[in-house]
Design a protein around this motif. Structure first.
Motif, PDB file in Angstrom:
ATOM      1  N   CYS A   1      -6.864   1.857   3.748  1.00 18.47           N
ATOM      2  CA  CYS A   1      -6.679   3.175   3.118  1.00 18.47           C
ATOM      3  C   CYS A   1      -7.487   3.344   1.834  1.00 18.47           C
ATOM      4  O   CYS A   1      -7.625   4.454   1.349  1.00 18.47           O
ATOM      5  CB  CYS A   1      -5.206   3.388   2.778  1.00 18.47           C
ATOM      6  SG  CYS A   1      -4.093   3.129   4.158  1.00 18.47           S
TER       7      CYS A   1
ATOM      8  N   CYS B   1      -0.047   3.441   3.634  1.00 23.75           N
ATOM      9  CA  CYS B   1       0.312   2.970   4.984  1.00 23.75           C
ATOM     10  C   CYS B   1       1.523   2.041   4.980  1.00 23.75           C
ATOM     11  O   CYS B   1       2.054   1.715   6.037  1.00 23.75           O
ATOM     12  CB  CYS B   1      -0.882   2.283   5.649  1.00 23.75           C
ATOM     13  SG  CYS B   1      -1.355   0.710   4.901  1.00 23.75           S
TER      14      CYS B   1
ATOM     15  N   CYS C   1       0.853  -1.187   0.000  1.00 21.95           N
ATOM     16  CA  CYS C   1       0.000   0.000   0.000  1.00 21.95           C
ATOM     17  C   CYS C   1       0.896   1.247   0.000  1.00 21.95           C
ATOM     18  O   CYS C   1       1.771   1.372   0.860  1.00 21.95           O
ATOM     19  CB  CYS C   1      -0.912   0.001   1.226  1.00 21.95           C
ATOM     20  SG  CYS C   1      -1.848   1.543   1.401  1.00 21.95           S
TER      21      CYS C   1
ATOM     22  N   CYS D   1      -5.862  -1.524  -0.627  1.00 24.14           N
ATOM     23  CA  CYS D   1      -5.693  -1.620   0.822  1.00 24.14           C
ATOM     24  C   CYS D   1      -7.064  -1.481   1.484  1.00 24.14           C
ATOM     25  O   CYS D   1      -7.774  -0.508   1.237  1.00 24.14           O
ATOM     26  CB  CYS D   1      -4.756  -0.513   1.310  1.00 24.14           C
ATOM     27  SG  CYS D   1      -4.525  -0.532   3.103  1.00 24.14           S
TER      28      CYS D   1
HETATM   29 ZN    ZN Z   1      -2.982   1.192   3.362  1.00 25.99          ZN
END
Ligand code: ZN
Length: 157
Positions: free
Chosen positions: A64, A50, A47, A61
């Motif tokens: 996110c 993050c 990701c 993700c």
């Molecule tokens: Zn993420």
């Protein structure tokens, strides 16, 4: 006329319904499975927001909602985070020999774990946190079972 059903004990019959099905592995799943089949390499996706490295790889993700476009090559070894040992067969599980184990393995380089079979262990020989390594099938078909199982990493204590 007497009701022939009165007082009748209804019998119960056991059966098994087999429902074959297929589904697309999708673009991400296909690339992952091809890598296992052709190169015996585990891939994850990262990701960009993050930094979580997903194994098995995800397209997005879940925290996110960002696209995980970066592919990361992972080790064929990692840590057994938790496990259980099965001592009887179940219709959904196909390993030939009992007992067999399955556990959550977090591969080197991955942030997340995945479920797979464990093999070549003695009773009481499994331990959370132990180092494990993948044992690949000789004939691979593009399936998660191209990895036969994970075993305690050779040389690890
Ligand atoms: Zn993420």
């Amino acid at each position: 006329m007497e009701d022939w059903r009165e007082g009748q004990e209804i019998l119960v019959m056991d059966g098994r319904i087999k429902v074959p099905y297929s589904w697309s592995a999708g673009a991400v799943g296909t690339r992952y499975l091809e890598s296992l089949r052709d190169d015996m390499k585990f891939l994850g996706t990262k990701c960009p927001a993050c930094g979580t490295v997903y194994h098995v790889p995800r397209m997005h993700c879940p925290d996110c909602f960002e696209e995980c476009a970066e592919w990361v090559e992972l080790g064929a070894q990692g840590l057994l985070t938790t496990y259980t040992v099965a001592r009887r067969h179940h219709a959904a599980l196909t390993p030939a020999e009992l007992p067999f184990g399955y556990g959550i393995i977090k591969l080197d380089g991955a942030s997340t774990g995945f479920l797979h079979l464990l093999g070549e262990f003695d009773e009481g020989g499994l331990e959370a946190g132990m180092a494990v390594e993948a044992v690949f099938a000789e004939e691979r078909t593009g399936s998660i079972m191209d990895v036969r199982y994970f075993r305690q990493k050779k040389g690890a204590v």
